[in-house]
Design a protein around this motif. Structure first.
Motif, PDB file in Angstrom:
ATOM      1  N   LEU A 188       0.845  -1.195   0.000  1.00  0.00           N
ATOM      2  CA  LEU A 188       0.000   0.000   0.000  1.00  0.00           C
ATOM      3  C   LEU A 188       0.878   1.242   0.000  1.00  0.00           C
ATOM      4  O   LEU A 188       1.791   1.374   0.821  1.00  0.00           O
ATOM      5  N   ARG A 189       0.593   2.117  -0.945  1.00  0.00           N
ATOM      6  CA  ARG A 189       1.245   3.433  -0.960  1.00  0.00           C
ATOM      7  C   ARG A 189       0.167   4.496  -1.095  1.00  0.00           C
ATOM      8  O   ARG A 189      -0.570   4.523  -2.084  1.00  0.00           O
ATOM      9  N   VAL A 190       0.034   5.321  -0.068  1.00  0.00           N
ATOM     10  CA  VAL A 190      -0.863   6.466  -0.134  1.00  0.00           C
ATOM     11  C   VAL A 190       0.026   7.690  -0.300  1.00  0.00           C
ATOM     12  O   VAL A 190       0.774   8.049   0.619  1.00  0.00           O
ATOM     13  N   ASP A 191      -0.011   8.290  -1.463  1.00  0.00           N
ATOM     14  CA  ASP A 191       0.920   9.369  -1.800  1.00  0.00           C
ATOM     15  C   ASP A 191       0.909  10.481  -0.752  1.00  0.00           C
ATOM     16  O   ASP A 191      -0.151  11.006  -0.379  1.00  0.00           O
ATOM     17  N   GLY A 192       2.118  10.807  -0.263  1.00  0.00           N
ATOM     18  CA  GLY A 192       2.272  11.872   0.722  1.00  0.00           C
ATOM     19  C   GLY A 192       1.872  11.487   2.125  1.00  0.00           C
ATOM     20  O   GLY A 192       1.983  12.305   3.049  1.00  0.00           O
ATOM     21  N   VAL A 193       1.424  10.234   2.319  1.00  0.00           N
ATOM     22  CA  VAL A 193       0.919   9.832   3.636  1.00  0.00           C
ATOM     23  C   VAL A 193       1.731   8.682   4.233  1.00  0.00           C
ATOM     24  O   VAL A 193       2.414   8.845   5.235  1.00  0.00           O
ATOM     25  N   ILE A 215       3.442   4.299   3.556  1.00  0.00           N
ATOM     26  CA  ILE A 215       3.677   3.067   2.792  1.00  0.00           C
ATOM     27  C   ILE A 215       3.576   1.906   3.775  1.00  0.00           C
ATOM     28  O   ILE A 215       4.131   1.960   4.873  1.00  0.00           O
ATOM     29  N   ARG A 216       2.856   0.864   3.388  1.00  0.00           N
ATOM     30  CA  ARG A 216       2.662  -0.303   4.254  1.00  0.00           C
ATOM     31  C   ARG A 216       2.869  -1.577   3.437  1.00  0.00           C
ATOM     32  O   ARG A 216       2.407  -1.679   2.293  1.00  0.00           O
ATOM     33  N   ILE A 217       3.542  -2.556   4.029  1.00  0.00           N
ATOM     34  CA  ILE A 217       3.746  -3.857   3.379  1.00  0.00           C
ATOM     35  C   ILE A 217       3.430  -4.963   4.378  1.00  0.00           C
ATOM     36  O   ILE A 217       4.011  -5.015   5.462  1.00  0.00           O
ATOM     37  N   ASN A 218       2.502  -5.833   4.013  1.00  0.00           N
ATOM     38  CA  ASN A 218       2.214  -7.047   4.779  1.00  0.00           C
ATOM     39  C   ASN A 218       2.707  -8.243   3.972  1.00  0.00           C
ATOM     40  O   ASN A 218       2.225  -8.472   2.859  1.00  0.00           O
ATOM     41  N   ASP A 219       3.651  -8.962   4.527  1.00  0.00           N
ATOM     42  CA  ASP A 219       4.229 -10.123   3.841  1.00  0.00           C
ATOM     43  C   ASP A 219       3.876 -11.416   4.546  1.00  0.00           C
ATOM     44  O   ASP A 219       3.946 -11.506   5.781  1.00  0.00           O
ATOM     45  N   GLU A 227       5.644  -0.604   8.087  1.00  0.00           N
ATOM     46  CA  GLU A 227       4.911   0.617   7.757  1.00  0.00           C
ATOM     47  C   GLU A 227       5.700   1.852   8.196  1.00  0.00           C
ATOM     48  O   GLU A 227       6.311   1.856   9.270  1.00  0.00           O
ATOM     49  N   SER A 228       5.685   2.879   7.371  1.00  0.00           N
ATOM     50  CA  SER A 228       6.282   4.162   7.720  1.00  0.00           C
ATOM     51  C   SER A 228       5.499   5.275   7.063  1.00  0.00           C
ATOM     52  O   SER A 228       4.961   5.111   5.962  1.00  0.00           O
TER      53      SER A 228
END
Length: 207
Positions: free
Chosen positions: A134-139, A141-145, A165-166
């Motif tokens: 997930l990338r929400v521009d300007g907000v 980034i999240r990755i579930n692996d 997530e950051s």
């Protein structure tokens, strides 16, 4: 084991499908078109009528796969054992590989939300990676692996789930060009959660 992986998106469309059998395992990777929203609304399915409001507009999911064994029970327990990444880095003949994109949405041009599955089978093991990005521009980034690994001769599989997530503001030292590449940006995200499990196989399916 009748099926290790069955990744289907069959909604009446013609699908491409690959099967690969090795020992007691069978891998099935199937690809199809994603159903359009208007088709979902006309579809005769009880699930299509179950709309939860408010819903998560980022489509974030921590889905880790479904265990199906036709009456055979797979025992799942937490473990301190980890997938041996160094073994996976070793050069070994890849007998089967495929990647299936389960869904992708551009969030009304505000980023991207997608989930995909990659699997590769070697002579001595197989490895599966299911990744939600997930990338929400300007907000943020999240990755579930979810990683699934089995070594020939063992009576279990290892499953590792992690969430990274950051906020974009926390990635000041990371070039913006990397924000669109899950493989590159993952190492820069903060680790929020890790869970490791051992999936013990029924005796009759142990190689």
């Amino acid at each position: 084991m009748t099926s290790l992986l069955s990744t289907m998106m069959s909604h009446g469309f013609k699908s491409s499908k690959q099967d690969f059998t090795f020992g007691p395992w069978k891998v099935t990777a199937a690809k199809n078109h994603i159903m359009k929203s208007k088709d979902i609304e006309r579809a005769d399915s009880e699930h299509s009528k179950e709309v939860l409001r408010p819903f998560d507009w980022t489509y974030t999911t921590d889905y880790r796969g479904t265990l199906i064994g036709e009456g055979r029970q797979i025992k799942v327990t937490e473990t301190a054992e980890r997938i041996d990444i160094e073994k996976l880095k070793a050069r070994e003949h890849i007998m089967f590989f495929d990647e299936v994109l389960l869904f992708e949405d551009e969030l009304h041009d505000h980023g991207v939300s997608q989930i995909s599955v990659k699997i590769r089978v070697m002579p001595t093991s197989f490895f599966l990676l299911m990744r939600f990005f997930l990338r929400v521009d300007g907000v943020l980034i999240r990755i579930n692996d979810t990683r699934l690994y089995h070594e020939a001769g063992k009576d279990f599989l290892l499953r590792e789930f992690s969430t990274r997530e950051s906020k974009i503001s926390e990635l000041k030292g990371v070039p913006a060009g990397l924000h669109t590449d899950p493989n590159e940006v993952a190492q820069h995200l903060s680790l929020k959660l890790t869970q490791c499990e051992k999936l013990e196989l029924p005796a009759e399916v142990i190689p």
